[in-house]
Design an enzyme around this catalytic site. Structure first.
Site, PDB file in Angstrom:
ATOM      1  N   HIS A 191       0.238  -1.543   0.119  1.00 10.22           N
ATOM      2  CA  HIS A 191       0.026  -0.498  -0.092  1.00 10.22           C
ATOM      3  C   HIS A 191       0.795   1.041  -0.130  1.00 10.22           C
ATOM      4  O   HIS A 191       0.395   2.120  -0.507  1.00 10.22           O
ATOM      5  CB  HIS A 191      -1.228  -0.220   1.058  1.00 10.22           C
ATOM      6  CG  HIS A 191      -2.665   0.351   1.380  1.00 10.22           C
ATOM      7  ND1 HIS A 191      -2.777   1.997   0.021  1.00 10.22           N
ATOM      8  CD2 HIS A 191      -3.780   0.220   1.652  1.00 10.22           C
ATOM      9  CE1 HIS A 191      -4.102   1.566   0.002  1.00 10.22           C
ATOM     10  NE2 HIS A 191      -4.046   1.264   0.765  1.00 10.22           N
ATOM     11  N   ARG A 192       2.084   1.600   0.560  1.00 11.26           N
ATOM     12  CA  ARG A 192       3.086   2.626  -0.004  1.00 11.26           C
ATOM     13  C   ARG A 192       2.877   2.577  -1.291  1.00 11.26           C
ATOM     14  O   ARG A 192       3.928   4.147  -1.801  1.00 11.26           O
ATOM     15  CB  ARG A 192       4.541   2.143   0.453  1.00 11.26           C
ATOM     16  CG  ARG A 192       4.627   1.698   2.002  1.00 11.26           C
ATOM     17  CD  ARG A 192       5.743   1.482   2.861  1.00 11.26           C
ATOM     18  NE  ARG A 192       6.965   0.008   2.104  1.00 11.26           N
ATOM     19  CZ  ARG A 192       7.502  -0.412   1.868  1.00 11.26           C
ATOM     20  NH1 ARG A 192       8.618   0.103   2.606  1.00 11.26           N
ATOM     21  NH2 ARG A 192       7.906  -0.957   0.945  1.00 11.26           N
TER      22      ARG A 192
END
Length: 439
Positions: free
Chosen positions: A411-412
């Site tokens: 999700h980064r």
């Protein structure tokens, strides 16, 4: 007489140790430069090591099954008198500074270590024997039959990796078996026969029905990589159920097509092609988070990793530039890749530098899962089993071929929008392969 010891080289990315799987030579055998002399297992794969010199095997310094540190000597070679020189005047297989030269793509690291004595080996006795006073001779004793000597160097008859694993699972010691296969190779039948003949303890002692297997090699490396991935990258997993009936129909049609007649086109090949096409519209899934540089690195190529279960554990070899291959080329590459992986022959270099991974849990009859990212990658797709299920088509409930997909992403790098878009694109391509012409 020149005796040289060959230290275990680093055959991968900074590996520190390896297990001796089996020797291809024995003391007294003549060897040539680059002749394969031993098979080892590293944290990444099994590797065949060549001999850096020509000569005669003097001694094997490590036993099969022994874990050896990089730099520790594993074999002594008698080079016979003067050491032969190469074209540059240096010794064969050796650089001018005394290090072992690179052989078939691998190079060693210099380390100062001592060889551990073999089991049961006693320290060498003092050499000053000639001056010792004469000792009284003992009275003759009745002759006692001598026990058969163990083969020199701790040699173990050859056995394929699945047979070794079976022997470990059944608690059979390969040292006591004589292989019935060609060239003395131990077979599954040999191991099963030995296991069936083993006596059964009348009373089970504590721990008697337990097995302890050392954590090493591929299993150790996989475990560490998964822990690092799970606790470094924030994972998000999304799921999608897809009607893949058109894909399966196209697969049947390709079987009779002249171009695909000798090609095994699997659902995994279609999924690989769909991933490569969908990544064009969502390049985030094919990017890498570089913590040290504070950058996201977008890749203009797809090195597609395929998770493969092997007797030694999970490995993820790569299909290089998969995005440049046709469906037929992908199918051929996948068949070769998985076959090599199951045989334990995947070179360490083939498991490095991936950008995206597919894990096909459907081959085990599993519908879906939450896959963990391969370290250094930002997304992984799980391909579930294809089953006959009721599906609504044009307002009617009919049986269809249905498959579940699961996409985990970092999700980064990948937001929910990009992850959802990519998963939907892959699903659409599998549900309607004709859409591939629009990508």
């Amino acid at each position: 007489m020149a005796i040289k010891q060959f230290p275990l080289p680093d055959v991968g990315e900074g590996l520190t140790e390896a297990e001796i799987l089996g020797w291809r030579v024995q003391p007294g055998d003549a060897v040539t430069v680059n002749q394969v002399i031993v098979e080892i297992e590293t944290a990444k794969a099994s590797v065949e090591l060549p001999c850096p010199w020509a000569g005669t095997v003097r001694e094997l310094l490590a036993d099969p099954g022994q874990t050896v540190e990089v730099g520790s000597p594993i074999i002594a070679i008698d080079m016979g008198g003067a050491e032969p020189a190469g074209e540059d005047g240096g010794k064969i297989g050796e650089e001018s500074n005394g290090r072992i030269a690179t052989l078939v793509g691998y190079g060693p690291r210099t380390t100062s270590t001592k060889r551990r004595p073999r089991k049961g080996q006693q320290p060498a006795a003092a050499t000053a024997v000639a001056e010792a006073p004469p000792q009284p001779q003992p009275e003759p004793q009745p002759a006692v039959p001598a026990a058969p000597a163990a083969p020199a160097g701790g040699y173990v008859p050859l056995a394929k990796p699945p047979v070794r694993k079976l022997a470990k699972d059944l608690g059979v010691d390969l040292h006591g078996l004589t292989g019935s296969g060609s060239g003395g190779v131990i077979t599954r039948e040999d191991v099963q026969s030995a296991a069936g003949a083993a006596p059964v303890a009348p009373v089970a002692e504590p721990g008697a029905r337990e097995r302890r297997v050392p954590i090493k090699g591929v299993r150790k490396a996989t475990a560490q990589a998964m822990v690092n991935s799970a606790f470094t990258a924030p994972h998000v997993t999304e799921f999608l159920t897809v009607d893949v009936t058109p894909m399966m129909e196209l697969r049947e049609q390709l079987k009779s097509h002249p171009e695909f007649r000798d090609v095994k086109v699997t659902p995994l090949a279609f999924a690989a092609k769909a991933v490569c096409l969908a990544a064009r519209r969502t390049p985030d899934v094919n990017a890498t988070w570089d913590e040290a540089a504070g950058e996201i690195v977008y890749k203009d190529y797809v090195h597609l990793g395929i998770a493969a279960a092997t007797p030694r554990g999970l490995v993820v070899p790569k299909v290089r530039d998969a995005d440049q291959k046709s469906l037929k080329e992908l199918a051929q590459a996948l068949e070769q890749l998985t076959s090599t992986a199951r045989e334990g022959k995947t070179p360490p270099a083939d498991m490095l530098g991936g950008t995206f991974t597919i894990t096909n849990v459907g081959v085990f009859g599993v519908d879906t899962g939450t896959p963990i990212l391969n370290p250094g990658e930002s997304a992984i797709l799980a391909l579930g089993a294809i089953r006959d299920m009721p599906w609504v088509v044009d307002g009617q409930v009919v049986p269809r071929k249905v498959c579940q997909l699961a996409l985990s992403f970092d999700h980064r790098v990948v937001d929910g929008q990009q992850g959802s878009q990519f998963l939907a694109d892959v699903g659409a391509l599998l549900a309607n392969p004709a859409m591939a012409i629009t990508y």
